[in-house]
Design a protein around this motif. Structure first.
Motif, PDB file in Angstrom:
ATOM      1  N   GLY A 233       0.808  -1.156  -0.102  1.00  0.00           N
ATOM      2  CA  GLY A 233      -0.134  -0.087   0.054  1.00  0.00           C
ATOM      3  C   GLY A 233       0.962   1.516  -0.076  1.00  0.00           C
ATOM      4  O   GLY A 233       1.854   1.390   0.844  1.00  0.00           O
ATOM      5  N   ASN A 234       0.336   2.202  -0.690  1.00  0.00           N
ATOM      6  CA  ASN A 234       1.208   3.497  -0.892  1.00  0.00           C
ATOM      7  C   ASN A 234       0.601   4.579   0.076  1.00  0.00           C
ATOM      8  O   ASN A 234       1.021   5.614  -0.135  1.00  0.00           O
ATOM      9  N   VAL A 235      -0.539   4.287   0.758  1.00  0.00           N
ATOM     10  CA  VAL A 235      -0.936   5.417   1.518  1.00  0.00           C
ATOM     11  C   VAL A 235      -1.065   5.056   3.119  1.00  0.00           C
ATOM     12  O   VAL A 235      -0.681   5.895   3.838  1.00  0.00           O
ATOM     13  N   ASN A 236      -1.687   4.150   3.310  1.00  0.00           N
ATOM     14  CA  ASN A 236      -1.989   3.656   4.868  1.00  0.00           C
ATOM     15  C   ASN A 236      -0.948   2.932   5.592  1.00  0.00           C
ATOM     16  O   ASN A 236      -0.088   2.304   4.884  1.00  0.00           O
TER      17      ASN A 236
ATOM     18  N   ASN B 295     -12.221   1.376  -7.669  1.00  0.00           N
ATOM     19  CA  ASN B 295     -11.449   2.325  -7.937  1.00  0.00           C
ATOM     20  C   ASN B 295      -9.988   2.295  -7.301  1.00  0.00           C
ATOM     21  O   ASN B 295      -9.197   3.268  -7.518  1.00  0.00           O
ATOM     22  N   ASP B 296      -9.819   1.107  -7.002  1.00  0.00           N
ATOM     23  CA  ASP B 296      -8.222   0.847  -6.857  1.00  0.00           C
ATOM     24  C   ASP B 296      -7.799  -0.600  -6.883  1.00  0.00           C
ATOM     25  O   ASP B 296      -7.559  -1.348  -5.829  1.00  0.00           O
ATOM     26  N   THR B 297      -7.999  -1.204  -8.065  1.00  0.00           N
ATOM     27  CA  THR B 297      -7.979  -2.481  -8.301  1.00  0.00           C
ATOM     28  C   THR B 297      -6.488  -3.060  -8.497  1.00  0.00           C
ATOM     29  O   THR B 297      -6.327  -3.901  -9.614  1.00  0.00           O
ATOM     30  N   LYS B 298      -5.584  -2.795  -7.651  1.00  0.00           N
ATOM     31  CA  LYS B 298      -4.389  -3.272  -8.029  1.00  0.00           C
ATOM     32  C   LYS B 298      -4.408  -4.838  -7.547  1.00  0.00           C
ATOM     33  O   LYS B 298      -5.043  -5.197  -6.633  1.00  0.00           O
ATOM     34  N   ILE B 299      -3.777  -5.772  -8.028  1.00  0.00           N
ATOM     35  CA  ILE B 299      -3.953  -7.041  -7.892  1.00  0.00           C
ATOM     36  C   ILE B 299      -3.567  -7.653  -6.633  1.00  0.00           C
ATOM     37  O   ILE B 299      -4.000  -8.471  -6.072  1.00  0.00           O
TER      38      ILE B 299
ATOM     39  N   PRO C 183       4.324  14.906  -0.846  1.00  0.00           N
ATOM     40  CA  PRO C 183       3.493  14.708   0.048  1.00  0.00           C
ATOM     41  C   PRO C 183       2.333  13.611   0.338  1.00  0.00           C
ATOM     42  O   PRO C 183       2.000  13.301   1.188  1.00  0.00           O
ATOM     43  N   TYR C 184       2.109  12.979  -0.780  1.00  0.00           N
ATOM     44  CA  TYR C 184       0.686  12.167  -1.066  1.00  0.00           C
ATOM     45  C   TYR C 184       1.308  10.711  -0.830  1.00  0.00           C
ATOM     46  O   TYR C 184       0.999  10.104   0.046  1.00  0.00           O
ATOM     47  N   PHE C 185       2.019  10.267  -1.849  1.00  0.00           N
ATOM     48  CA  PHE C 185       2.357   8.801  -1.837  1.00  0.00           C
ATOM     49  C   PHE C 185       3.590   8.489  -0.843  1.00  0.00           C
ATOM     50  O   PHE C 185       4.564   9.393  -0.966  1.00  0.00           O
TER      51      PHE C 185
ATOM     52  N   GLU D  22       7.084  -4.431 -11.403  1.00  0.00           N
ATOM     53  CA  GLU D  22       6.348  -3.593 -10.494  1.00  0.00           C
ATOM     54  C   GLU D  22       6.231  -2.238 -11.128  1.00  0.00           C
ATOM     55  O   GLU D  22       6.870  -1.795 -11.832  1.00  0.00           O
ATOM     56  N   GLU D  23       5.359  -1.703 -10.276  1.00  0.00           N
ATOM     57  CA  GLU D  23       4.727  -0.017 -10.977  1.00  0.00           C
ATOM     58  C   GLU D  23       6.148   0.975 -10.767  1.00  0.00           C
ATOM     59  O   GLU D  23       6.003   1.953 -11.065  1.00  0.00           O
ATOM     60  N   ASP D  24       7.230   0.575  -9.912  1.00  0.00           N
ATOM     61  CA  ASP D  24       8.029   1.394  -9.862  1.00  0.00           C
ATOM     62  C   ASP D  24       9.377   0.888 -10.079  1.00  0.00           C
ATOM     63  O   ASP D  24      10.583   0.987  -9.625  1.00  0.00           O
TER      64      ASP D  24
ATOM     65  N   VAL E 179       0.397  10.781 -14.226  1.00  0.00           N
ATOM     66  CA  VAL E 179       0.092  12.500 -13.872  1.00  0.00           C
ATOM     67  C   VAL E 179       0.212  12.588 -12.372  1.00  0.00           C
ATOM     68  O   VAL E 179       0.740  13.500 -11.931  1.00  0.00           O
ATOM     69  N   ARG E 180      -0.508  11.635 -11.894  1.00  0.00           N
ATOM     70  CA  ARG E 180      -0.455  11.681 -10.237  1.00  0.00           C
ATOM     71  C   ARG E 180       0.893  11.545  -9.779  1.00  0.00           C
ATOM     72  O   ARG E 180       1.232  12.324  -8.763  1.00  0.00           O
ATOM     73  N   PHE E 181       1.577  10.671  -9.895  1.00  0.00           N
ATOM     74  CA  PHE E 181       2.768  10.321  -9.539  1.00  0.00           C
ATOM     75  C   PHE E 181       3.853  11.499  -9.875  1.00  0.00           C
ATOM     76  O   PHE E 181       4.417  11.939  -8.752  1.00  0.00           O
TER      77      PHE E 181
ATOM     78  N   ASN F 257     -13.891  13.616  -7.416  1.00  0.00           N
ATOM     79  CA  ASN F 257     -12.769  13.407  -8.875  1.00  0.00           C
ATOM     80  C   ASN F 257     -11.800  12.737  -8.766  1.00  0.00           C
ATOM     81  O   ASN F 257     -10.776  12.921  -9.562  1.00  0.00           O
ATOM     82  N   PHE F 258     -11.980  11.693  -7.990  1.00  0.00           N
ATOM     83  CA  PHE F 258     -10.758  10.705  -7.953  1.00  0.00           C
ATOM     84  C   PHE F 258     -10.051  10.151  -9.256  1.00  0.00           C
ATOM     85  O   PHE F 258      -8.885  10.269  -9.498  1.00  0.00           O
ATOM     86  N   HIS F 259     -10.942   9.915 -10.247  1.00  0.00           N
ATOM     87  CA  HIS F 259     -10.528   9.222 -11.653  1.00  0.00           C
ATOM     88  C   HIS F 259     -10.983  10.245 -12.549  1.00  0.00           C
ATOM     89  O   HIS F 259     -11.301   9.975 -13.567  1.00  0.00           O
TER      90      HIS F 259
ATOM     91  N   ILE G 150     -10.039  -6.480  -1.216  1.00  0.00           N
ATOM     92  CA  ILE G 150      -9.823  -5.700   0.006  1.00  0.00           C
ATOM     93  C   ILE G 150      -9.425  -4.291  -0.444  1.00  0.00           C
ATOM     94  O   ILE G 150      -9.458  -3.865  -1.532  1.00  0.00           O
ATOM     95  N   ASP G 151      -9.341  -3.557   0.517  1.00  0.00           N
ATOM     96  CA  ASP G 151      -8.987  -2.073   0.457  1.00  0.00           C
ATOM     97  C   ASP G 151     -10.103  -1.240  -0.190  1.00  0.00           C
ATOM     98  O   ASP G 151     -10.045  -0.740  -1.341  1.00  0.00           O
ATOM     99  N   LEU G 152     -11.104  -1.120   0.561  1.00  0.00           N
ATOM    100  CA  LEU G 152     -12.365  -0.378  -0.047  1.00  0.00           C
ATOM    101  C   LEU G 152     -12.124   1.187   0.247  1.00  0.00           C
ATOM    102  O   LEU G 152     -13.507   1.599   0.207  1.00  0.00           O
TER     103      LEU G 152
END
Ligand code: GN1
Ligand code: MG
Length: 365
Positions: A29-32, A212-216, A321-323, A258-260, A310-312, A153-155, A232-234
């Motif tokens: 997870g990149n936020v919590n 809205n966050d359908t990472k495998i 500040p976010y991820f 991986e995404e990074d 765009v978000r990254f 306006n998440f997506h 999970i992660d609802l």
């Protein structure tokens, strides 16, 4: 208070009948922040629970997030009695959260399982597609008016681009000159990346209740037989487009890396994974999707990949500040990886669209 004292208090607050023993930090997870907590129950057995500290920079209204999750998890649980399901614990005054200073805690059951970041096994990928498809079908009769828009306006790709343009203007950390190449590419594909948002505004794509966050790695799999056990992660369950869920899942699961991944040569769409996920997802959803939804499904993978780039990049220019980041350039590396993936998707778009058509034809046969 140290973290052990905090977690012990959380267990107490959620009325767990036992004593806190210890925790393990779960690095997903990149936020919590997520902890697997071990408790010794009063009957002497040991039991695990999942405790999370919600990121309140990301979720400005965490109470609304928890109200959404409570409704959605109970709706899904009621549809599959007796099956493994995600479930949140309550405090004595029936809340699914504990606020304490800057901390915002929640606690759920721990489902013994395996998760994957990169999967080559096509049966597992197909199961992930089925799981996200079924998730959406389970919520097809859920009244979306009951849900708060927890991150507005998440997506909305148009707004994501507009925000990036503002950040570039402000350039708060003086970083824009380093990322001109990335900005040029992203703004060059803006129109195509904003197609879903435009079709929604024109009323040509329906709003549904989506994850809205359908990472495998948001699908829990059985360690014995790789069946999907739960989604999970609802946190971001909100009204959205089917393409948001399909596209984000492909962005993450069908990438070879991986995404990074900093090695851009290794990045690309694995077409076998694309096909397997599409088969599983459409097996569950094809009967209910509109023609325009089906026609834009492959494109949605490109849209979501560009949106994440765009978000990254936006976050990188702001000083991240976010991820959550592990090193200062992390969001730039993520951006470059998403751009490499988006470019490869552009090359493969005709094939991806054909695969969607083939899957629909074989399901409707
Ligand atoms: C965040 O925390 P995690 O990994 O579940 C983000 C998603 C991004 C993802 C990229 C609320 O999800 O939108 O796709 O990182 N979640 C939020 O890895 O912004
Ligand atoms: Mg998430």
């Amino acid at each position: 208070m140290n973290i052990h004292e905090k977690l012990a208090k959380v267990c107490e607050g959620f009325c767990i009948d036992g004593t806190y023993i210890g925790y393990e930090l779960i690095q997903v997870g990149n936020v919590n922040k997520t902890y697997r907590v071990k408790v010794c129950l009063t009957n002497g057995n040991e039991k695990y629970f999942l405790v999370q500290n919600l990121n309140t920079y990301v979720f400005k209204n965490p109470v609304q997030v928890m109200e959404n999750i409570d409704k959605v998890t109970e709706h899904i649980r009621a549809k599959h009695p007796g099956e493994i399901a995600l479930h949140f614990h309550h405090t004595a005054d029936r809340k699914t959260y504990i606020e304490s200073g800057k901390d915002f805690w929640r606690m759920s059951n721990y489902i013994p399982s395996t998760t994957y970041n990169v999967v080559g096994d096509l049966d597992i990928v197909r199961n992930a597609g089925r799981a996200f498809g079924r998730f959406q079908m389970d919520l097809a009769d859920f009244d979306s008016k009951l849900l708060y828009e927890t991150i507005p306006n998440f997506h909305d790709t148009v707004k994501r681009f507009a925000h990036l343009a503002e950040t570039v203007q402000a350039d708060p950390c003086g970083m824009v000159s380093q990322v001109q190449e990335e900005l040029d590419y992203l703004f060059s594909v803006k129109d195509r990346a904003c197609v879903l948002t435009a079709l929604l505004q024109e009323g040509k794509l329906p709003l549904r209740v989506t994850h809205n966050d359908t990472k495998i790695n948001n699908v829990l799999f059985s360690a014995e037989n790789d069946a999907a056990l739960a989604v999970i992660d609802l946190d971001t369950v909100m009204p959205g487009l089917v393409g948001h869920d399909f596209g984000d899942a492909i962005r993450f699961a069908a990438n070879y890396t991986e995404e990074d991944c900093p090695d851009l040569e290794a990045v690309g769409v694995n077409m076998d994974v694309f096909r397997a996920f599409t088969e599983g997802f459409l097996e569950q959803t094809a009967a209910t999707l509109t023609q325009t939804e089906l026609d834009t499904l492959a494109l949605s993978a490109f849209v979501l990949t560009v949106e994440l780039a765009v978000r990254f990049l936006d976050d990188y220019i702001q000083g991240s500040p976010y991820f959550k980041i592990n090193y200062p350039e992390h969001n730039l590396v993520r951006t470059r990886c998403q751009i490499a993936l988006a470019k490869d998707m552009e090359k493969n778009m005709a094939k991806m669209e054909q695969i969607v058509r083939d899957c629909v034809a074989s399901i409707r046969k």
